[in-house]
Design an enzyme around this catalytic site. Sequence first.
Site, mmCIF file in Angstrom:
data_model
loop_
_atom_site.group_PDB
_atom_site.id
_atom_site.type_symbol
_atom_site.label_atom_id
_atom_site.label_comp_id
_atom_site.label_asym_id
_atom_site.label_seq_id
_atom_site.Cartn_x
_atom_site.Cartn_y
_atom_site.Cartn_z
ATOM 1 C CG ASP A 188 -1.519 1.258 1.459
ATOM 2 O OD1 ASP A 188 -2.525 1.595 0.738
ATOM 3 O OD2 ASP A 188 -1.208 2.061 2.462
ATOM 4 C CD GLU A 236 -2.674 2.164 -3.052
ATOM 5 O OE1 GLU A 236 -3.752 2.596 -3.273
ATOM 6 O OE2 GLU A 236 -1.901 2.523 -2.384
#
Length: 621
Positions: free
Chosen positions: A210, A265
Amino acid sequence: MLFQRKGTCHFSLLKKKHLDNCDGLTLLHRSCRYQFKYPRPPKPKAPRIYEAHVGMSSSEPHINSYREFADDVLPRIQANNYNTLQLMAVMEHSYYASFGYHVTNFFAVSSRSGTPEDLKYLIDKAHSLGLCVLMDVVHSHASNNVTDGLNGYDVGQSSQDSYFHIGDRGYHKLWDSKLFNYANWEVLRFLLSNLRWWLEEFKFDGFRFDGVTSMLYHHHGINMTFTGNYNEYFSDMTDVDAVVYLMLANYLIHNILPDATVIAEDVSGMPGLCRLVSEGGIGFDYRLAMGIPDKWIDYLKNKKDEEWSMKEISGSLTNRRYTEKCIAYAESHDQSIVGDKTITFFLMDEEMYSGMSTLVVASPTIERGIALHKMIHFITMALGGDGYLNFMGNEFGHPEWIDFPREGNGWSYEKCRRQWNLVDTDHLRYKFMNAFDRAMNSLDDKFSFLASTKQIVSSTDEDDKVIVFERGDLVFVFNFHPETTYDGYKVGCDLPGKYRVALDSDACEFGGCGRVGHDVDHFTSTEGKPGVPETNFNNRPNSFKVLAPTRTCVVYYRVEESLEEISAEKSVSVNEPDLTHPVDPDENFVEPTYVEEEDVGPKEMGGLAVEAMGEDEELDD
């Protein structure tokens, strides 16, 4: 383990208590630890990822458990032919509504959904169903909490040298969280050991990292628009310490588990992000193509159907660096949370509450919504990357948004769930979108087009609103025109032969009208001068004609025929000569002529996607 918090020395004993439900009894003994029974599945050629949040996976308004998810939801994922599960909110986090991103304990399983042994049961059952399991790992930041988080520890070093940078550099103003000091040796040990622990203790098959954009740059991507200029990537704004950590992390993961899948990401498109560490890259396997959902939302919000640009849609989907793989998605959890809308909700909105029954005639809004939902998801999958991701519920067009319990809604769980009953109810139209989602994945299962490096866009016709492209040896025809159906529409292809329908969004089983014949053979014709591409049709050496109904997508596959079948077809197709009316063989012969066409570049012809990007080309996402 000894920690020192703000000058006060104390011990924190990490007791080895593993809870499990064994024959109805809760035991606190080590012997009750879950024993894995199934091996890891082989790494898929191309991941088809089902992104899920265990806590909100129940049809009831409460926090779901790992075991309930394993027993109730995993079979749905397998039935829709996904090969990879991505779990969110696994690490213990302080705020339920944060989707798991304000981590307080990096080595603890979130207790809201059960025990560590329950999570192992889920992962083991996923493996038994052939599903690889990825963990949404948060190493980009940590909870700002002092009471129950890392914030405040000095890791046994000087008070200035903690897990996090000091001052403004250690605080993310948009996320209200602390930022790691990746130059600190103890931080590297902590985070790298964390990755190894999840791989070995829980048998995860990889990670989705993330907030990688925030890690890569000192500006964290805030108020930044990345155009593809290399100065945006390689400058004093690049956080070299974070880049080195990510290289170490990927090197470690792939050494522990060579078949691991690791996804970044990242919205910036950092060059080399998905190249091997041994090549000087950062080492990820895939990057999330984050610009694609933004493009769809922009179109749905701001453009009428007749204003949709086929070239712009195609360009957005193919805008990625050659040899650096991407995971494409039309919408993820980001588009589902309160304040935004899912694609289905944008398309049909309030009519979803009254018009989804098959017992009433579908309104134009419902017809359009279901048709475009299928087309948007499928073209994103087929053209947007080297893998595909779908968030839990979007496969059948889950209505409404996700709203976690919070003060603003009276701490309600009403919209923090998935209404599986909608897709299970036979007289509701949600089943059509779900069936098409299953068929999309089955098509890749059969033809492996996602793993193919052959991707050629042959036509993006703005007037016809049609996109034609090849992925592998399949030919895809998308007609986005809101009104016009084309009969005998000519499409280019690479290989000569006979083509048949492989998948048709207009089929009755997907809520369509059944206008396309699936038993029709489409024979190719040779185009232009052999070996001279510029004389071909849309730069393709062969073509065939199809029926392209309005707002449909149809895929064609080349039929592999045996010599016996070819011989039989030829004998049937040859007409006996009519001897009563003999024909002079030269009577109707016309000498073929060739027109020298103007030299047309790839852009004007629809383009050969995907080409290697130069330094001056833009990267929208």
